[in-house]
Design a protein around this motif. Structure first.
Motif, short mmCIF file in Angstrom:
data_model
loop_
_atom_site.label_atom_id
_atom_site.label_comp_id
_atom_site.label_asym_id
_atom_site.label_seq_id
_atom_site.Cartn_x
_atom_site.Cartn_y
_atom_site.Cartn_z
N ILE A 112 0.84 -1.16 -0.29
CA ILE A 112 0.46 -0.03 -0.46
C ILE A 112 0.58 1.40 -0.06
O ILE A 112 0.78 2.30 -0.84
CB ILE A 112 -1.12 -0.07 1.33
N ASN A 113 2.18 1.61 1.11
CA ASN A 113 2.93 2.30 1.13
C ASN A 113 3.70 2.89 -0.12
O ASN A 113 4.28 4.05 -0.25
CB ASN A 113 3.31 2.28 2.53
N ASN A 114 4.14 1.28 -0.90
CA ASN A 114 5.44 1.78 -2.35
C ASN A 114 4.14 1.29 -3.18
O ASN A 114 4.90 -0.47 -4.01
CB ASN A 114 6.29 0.88 -1.37
N PRO A 115 2.89 1.75 -4.48
CA PRO A 115 2.67 1.28 -5.23
C PRO A 115 3.91 1.09 -6.50
O PRO A 115 3.20 -0.17 -7.06
CB PRO A 115 1.04 1.68 -5.10
N GLU A 116 4.18 1.97 -6.06
CA GLU A 116 4.93 1.93 -7.35
C GLU A 116 6.31 1.33 -7.92
O GLU A 116 6.42 0.46 -8.66
CB GLU A 116 5.69 2.98 -7.51
N LYS A 117 6.29 0.44 -6.33
CA LYS A 117 7.64 -0.70 -6.94
C LYS A 117 6.61 -2.09 -7.10
O LYS A 117 7.52 -3.48 -7.56
CB LYS A 117 7.72 -1.29 -5.20
N PHE A 118 5.40 -1.88 -7.98
CA PHE A 118 4.71 -3.08 -7.61
C PHE A 118 3.89 -3.01 -9.11
O PHE A 118 3.14 -3.26 -9.37
CB PHE A 118 3.67 -3.58 -7.05
N GLY A 119 4.89 -2.22 -9.83
CA GLY A 119 3.92 -2.10 -10.51
C GLY A 119 2.67 -0.48 -11.00
O GLY A 119 2.00 -0.54 -12.25
#
Length: 121
Positions: A112-119
């Motif tokens: 949730i806090n790092n959505p960019e790391k999951f595309g």
């Protein structure tokens, strides 16, 4: 990468299968209540993680589905507390399952806090 490769998914699936096996031992009178509820909520954790990954192109949808998974994780913890209080599981089993659930919660919150790391863009 597939959603099945996500650590949060793998751990939530493992928790679900452990709960499924343990809940086979619950009282028959609990079949349509506690047994059904804990199985449904634990399965929903994995399902919401899978759905979120498919929606990762849309960060708000990604986060929303992950939040749903986190809610289901909390619900599962509550049903485990009932299973303990009703003596369907013992304290060491509860502690192990609760620890697994807490770890899943941390993984979901990381996503949730790092959505960019999951595309998510």
């Amino acid at each position: 990468m597939k959603f099945q490769d996500l650590l949060a998914y793998k751990k939530s699936f493992a928790l679900t299968m452990t709960i499924f096996e343990l809940s086979k031992l619950f009282s028959k009178e609990e079949k349509y209540s506690l047994t059904d509820q804990v199985r449904r909520s634990s399965r929903s954790i994995s399902a919401n993680i899978a759905e979120s990954y498919r929606k990762r192109k849309y960060p708000k949808h990604f986060i929303s589905k992950l939040t749903d998974g986190d809610v289901e994780n909390s619900e599962t913890q509550t049903w485990l507390e009932f299973a303990l209080a009703c003596n369907y599981i013992n304290q060491p089993t509860f502690d192990e399952l609760f620890k697994m659930s807490e770890e899943i919660g941390k993984l979901i919150n990381y996503m949730i806090n790092n959505p960019e790391k999951f595309g998510a863009k």
